[in-house]
Scaffold this motif. Structure first.
Motif, PDB file in Angstrom:
ATOM      1  N   TRP A  28       0.847  -1.201   0.000  1.00 49.47           N
ATOM      2  CA  TRP A  28       0.000   0.000   0.000  1.00 49.47           C
ATOM      3  C   TRP A  28       0.877   1.243   0.000  1.00 49.47           C
ATOM      4  CZ3 TRP A  28      -1.958   2.579   4.893  1.00 49.47           C
ATOM      5  CH2 TRP A  28      -2.936   3.541   4.624  1.00 49.47           C
ATOM      6  N   SER A  29       0.545   2.197  -0.868  1.00 39.63           N
ATOM      7  CA  SER A  29       1.274   3.461  -0.931  1.00 39.63           C
ATOM      8  C   SER A  29       0.294   4.581  -1.262  1.00 39.63           C
ATOM      9  CB  SER A  29       2.379   3.389  -1.993  1.00 39.63           C
ATOM     10  OG  SER A  29       1.810   3.174  -3.271  1.00 39.63           O
ATOM     11  N   SER A  30       0.803   5.791  -1.333  1.00 43.37           N
ATOM     12  CA  SER A  30      -0.009   6.980  -1.656  1.00 43.37           C
ATOM     13  C   SER A  30      -1.194   7.130  -0.701  1.00 43.37           C
ATOM     14  CB  SER A  30      -0.489   6.939  -3.105  1.00 43.37           C
ATOM     15  OG  SER A  30       0.591   6.861  -3.983  1.00 43.37           O
ATOM     16  N   HIS A  31      -0.960   6.834   0.575  1.00 42.06           N
ATOM     17  CA  HIS A  31      -2.042   6.891   1.559  1.00 42.06           C
ATOM     18  C   HIS A  31      -2.445   8.339   1.834  1.00 42.06           C
ATOM     19  CE1 HIS A  31       1.863   6.399   3.531  1.00 42.06           C
ATOM     20  NE2 HIS A  31       1.806   5.153   3.154  1.00 42.06           N
ATOM     21  N   HIS A  33      -3.284  11.854   3.751  1.00 41.77           N
ATOM     22  CA  HIS A  33      -2.531  12.572   4.775  1.00 41.77           C
ATOM     23  C   HIS A  33      -3.351  12.731   6.056  1.00 41.77           C
ATOM     24  CE1 HIS A  33      -4.849  16.274   4.129  1.00 41.77           C
ATOM     25  NE2 HIS A  33      -4.781  15.981   2.850  1.00 41.77           N
ATOM     26  N   GLY A  45      -5.471   5.468  -1.521  1.00 40.37           N
ATOM     27  CA  GLY A  45      -4.117   5.009  -1.768  1.00 40.37           C
ATOM     28  C   GLY A  45      -4.043   4.136  -3.001  1.00 40.37           C
ATOM     29  N   PRO A  70      -1.079   8.484   9.560  1.00 41.07           N
ATOM     30  CA  PRO A  70      -0.638   7.716   8.395  1.00 41.07           C
ATOM     31  C   PRO A  70       0.647   6.958   8.743  1.00 41.07           C
ATOM     32  CG  PRO A  70      -0.307  10.073   8.048  1.00 41.07           C
ATOM     33  CD  PRO A  70      -0.991   9.909   9.362  1.00 41.07           C
ATOM     34  N   ASP A  73       6.193   4.866   6.925  1.00 40.00           N
ATOM     35  CA  ASP A  73       6.805   4.471   5.661  1.00 40.00           C
ATOM     36  C   ASP A  73       5.897   4.827   4.493  1.00 40.00           C
ATOM     37  OD1 ASP A  73       9.001   3.340   6.987  1.00 40.00           O
ATOM     38  OD2 ASP A  73       7.934   1.434   7.242  1.00 40.00           O
ATOM     39  N   ARG A  74       6.494   5.197   3.382  1.00 42.54           N
ATOM     40  CA  ARG A  74       5.715   5.556   2.188  1.00 42.54           C
ATOM     41  C   ARG A  74       5.085   4.332   1.541  1.00 42.54           C
ATOM     42  NH1 ARG A  74       9.068   9.723  -1.354  1.00 42.54           N
ATOM     43  NH2 ARG A  74       7.654   8.766  -2.815  1.00 42.54           N
ATOM     44  N   VAL A  75       5.700   3.168   1.717  1.00 43.46           N
ATOM     45  CA  VAL A  75       5.217   1.915   1.146  1.00 43.46           C
ATOM     46  C   VAL A  75       5.099   0.909   2.287  1.00 43.46           C
ATOM     47  CG1 VAL A  75       5.746   0.079  -0.494  1.00 43.46           C
ATOM     48  CG2 VAL A  75       6.363   2.438  -1.040  1.00 43.46           C
TER      49      VAL A  75
END
Length: 105
Positions: A28-31, A33, A45, A70, A73-75
């Motif tokens: 999971w990424s782009s969660h 803010h 995300g 959040p 980690d970004r990923v």
């Protein structure tokens, strides 16, 4: 990018909040803010699953303000059904704003 869309799974709590759950195993990424106001159709995300990327979105009837922090980690690797984040119930003024923001997606 034009990723295929995948709806997140949702668990509604007794206090009116929502837990947003991973619909599959993946990364999971782009969660969203901290403090984000999210409504139906809002992005939740991106999930990389089996060498494909899926845009995660909230289903109809789900709206709230991001109540959990959040991830650092970004990923983030996630399991099926794992809680991604929690949405606090909306105040009346926030509900109208979330609906109008979701329409712009």
């Amino acid at each position: 990018m034009n990723e295929p869309v995948l709806l997140v799974d949702v668990r509604r709590n007794e206090d009116g909040s929502f837990e947003i759950l991973a619909p599959a195993v993946g990364v999971w990424s782009s969660h969203p803010h901290a403090g984000a106001l999210l409504g139906p159709g809002a992005p939740a995300g991106v999930l990389a699953h089996l060498h494909r990327r899926f845009a995660l979105v909230l289903p109809d009837g789900v709206a709230g303000r991001l109540a959990s922090s959040p991830p650092a980690d970004r990923v983030v690797p996630v399991e099926f059904g794992q809680t991604l984040f929690r949405l606090a119930p909306l105040a009346a003024a926030d509900a109208a704003l979330a609906s109008s923001e979701a329409g712009r997606l």
